[in-house]
Design an enzyme around this catalytic site. Structure first.
Site, PDB file in Angstrom:
ATOM      1  CG  HIS A 144      -8.673  -3.454  -1.882  1.00 63.48           C
ATOM      2  ND1 HIS A 144      -9.550  -2.864  -2.632  1.00 63.48           N
ATOM      3  CD2 HIS A 144      -8.260  -2.684  -0.523  1.00 63.48           C
ATOM      4  CE1 HIS A 144      -9.696  -1.847  -1.913  1.00 63.48           C
ATOM      5  NE2 HIS A 144      -9.116  -1.823  -0.697  1.00 63.48           N
ATOM      6  CG  PHE A 145      -9.117  -9.503   1.940  1.00 63.94           C
ATOM      7  CD1 PHE A 145      -9.862  -9.646   2.895  1.00 63.94           C
ATOM      8  CD2 PHE A 145      -9.783  -9.834   0.635  1.00 63.94           C
ATOM      9  CE1 PHE A 145     -10.946 -10.299   3.201  1.00 63.94           C
ATOM     10  CE2 PHE A 145     -10.982 -10.691   0.821  1.00 63.94           C
ATOM     11  CZ  PHE A 145     -11.692 -10.672   1.612  1.00 63.94           C
ATOM     12  CG  HIS A 146      -6.755  -2.836   3.581  1.00 60.27           C
ATOM     13  ND1 HIS A 146      -5.982  -1.681   3.126  1.00 60.27           N
ATOM     14  CD2 HIS A 146      -7.566  -2.940   2.939  1.00 60.27           C
ATOM     15  CE1 HIS A 146      -6.832  -0.881   2.584  1.00 60.27           C
ATOM     16  NE2 HIS A 146      -7.938  -1.681   2.505  1.00 60.27           N
ATOM     17  CG  ASP A 198      -2.142   1.153   1.174  1.00 62.85           C
ATOM     18  OD1 ASP A 198      -1.874   2.145   0.916  1.00 62.85           O
ATOM     19  OD2 ASP A 198      -3.175   0.420   1.185  1.00 62.85           O
ATOM     20  CD  GLN A 249     -14.783  -0.996  -2.027  1.00 61.08           C
ATOM     21  OE1 GLN A 249     -15.855  -1.238  -1.672  1.00 61.08           O
ATOM     22  NE2 GLN A 249     -14.164  -1.661  -2.952  1.00 61.08           N
TER      23      GLN A 249
HETATM   24  P1  5GP Z   1      -9.717   0.774   0.535  1.00 65.87           P
HETATM   25  O1  5GP Z   1     -10.232   2.390   0.861  1.00 65.87           O
HETATM   26  O2  5GP Z   1     -10.384   0.905  -1.000  1.00 65.87           O
HETATM   27  O3  5GP Z   1     -10.295  -0.116   1.288  1.00 65.87           O
HETATM   28  O4  5GP Z   1      -8.129   0.872   0.264  1.00 65.87           O
HETATM   29  C1  5GP Z   1      -7.652   1.466  -0.634  1.00 65.87           C
HETATM   30  C2  5GP Z   1      -6.317   1.364  -0.467  1.00 65.87           C
HETATM   31  O5  5GP Z   1      -5.268   1.592  -1.593  1.00 65.87           O
HETATM   32  C3  5GP Z   1      -5.760   2.327   0.520  1.00 65.87           C
HETATM   33  O6  5GP Z   1      -5.263   1.800   1.726  1.00 65.87           O
HETATM   34  C4  5GP Z   1      -4.752   3.409  -0.219  1.00 65.87           C
HETATM   35  O7  5GP Z   1      -3.845   3.793   0.690  1.00 65.87           O
HETATM   36  C5  5GP Z   1      -4.233   2.366  -1.488  1.00 65.87           C
HETATM   37  N1  5GP Z   1      -3.927   3.130  -2.506  1.00 65.87           N
HETATM   38  C6  5GP Z   1      -4.426   4.125  -3.022  1.00 65.87           C
HETATM   39  N2  5GP Z   1      -3.781   4.484  -4.374  1.00 65.87           N
HETATM   40  C7  5GP Z   1      -2.970   3.677  -4.451  1.00 65.87           C
HETATM   41  C8  5GP Z   1      -1.869   3.392  -5.394  1.00 65.87           C
HETATM   42  O8  5GP Z   1      -1.777   4.251  -6.382  1.00 65.87           O
HETATM   43  N3  5GP Z   1      -1.091   2.488  -5.157  1.00 65.87           N
HETATM   44  C9  5GP Z   1      -1.263   1.599  -4.160  1.00 65.87           C
HETATM   45  N4  5GP Z   1      -0.172   0.725  -4.020  1.00 65.87           N
HETATM   46  N5  5GP Z   1      -1.841   1.607  -3.276  1.00 65.87           N
HETATM   47  C10 5GP Z   1      -2.799   2.824  -3.236  1.00 65.87           C
END
Ligand code: 5GP
Length: 145
Positions: free
Chosen positions: A107-109, A37, A101
């Site tokens: 996706h999983f973190h 991330d 989100q």
């Molecule tokens: P969500 O909020 O959808 O659960 O998580 C999206 C994740 O993607 C966030 O933790 C954010 O930091 C990460 N993220 C956003 N843009 C990018 C990117 O361009 N590259 C990477 N590797 N991670 C990203």
């Protein structure tokens, strides 16, 4: 973005999967991509995505693709634990804008946690240095079984 909307083929993770924008990869196979991330909430924050599914959230993913993603998450978490020695870790997965989100490709973190290190806010963490992420990814990849 509601829970029910069409998959956007140009979302950030779709573009990463197509190689249109760079990512710091930990590992991949035919089914999954695991990468760092870029706004890590803690040191070693990793993301696991399906390469085969265009599910935007948990409601949409096919059981077979979910099984691959979950096994990849387990495998990667074991490597994160060996490499970085966190005292704990969190598996996070957000659904829909109201659910936190921000990227609409399921996706999983994996977020390593240490008792004395506060976790940075979701969507509020500073961008990490690419070389530092590469070093962490290499350490994690070296512990994969
Ligand atoms: P969500 O909020 O959808 O659960 O998580 C999206 C994740 O993607 C966030 O933790 C954010 O930091 C990460 N993220 C956003 N843009 C990018 C990117 O361009 N590259 C990477 N590797 N991670 C990203």
């Amino acid at each position: 973005m509601t829970l029910h909307a069409p998959y956007d083929p140009d979302n950030i993770f779709a573009r990463i999967l197509k190689g249109q924008i760079p990512s710091v990869k930990v590992w991949e196979d035919a089914d999954v991509l695991v990468f760092m991330d870029v706004f890590p909430q803690s040191e070693g924050h990793v993301l696991v995505v399906s390469k085969t599914s265009t599910a935007r959230n948990l409601l949409e993913i096919e059981p077979e693709a979910l099984a691959k993603v979950m096994e990849a998450t387990r495998r990667t978490a074991r490597a994160v634990e060996k490499a970085l020695k966190p005292e704990g870790f969190q598996i996070l997965q957000f659904n829909g804008e109201a659910g936190g989100q921000t990227v609409f490709h399921l996706h999983f973190h994996i977020v390593p946690r240490w008792a004395d290190r506060p976790m940075k806010g979701h969507g509020h963490a500073p961008m990490a240095d690419t070389e530092a992420l590469r070093a962490l990814a290499d350490r994690i990849a070296a512990e994969l079984e």
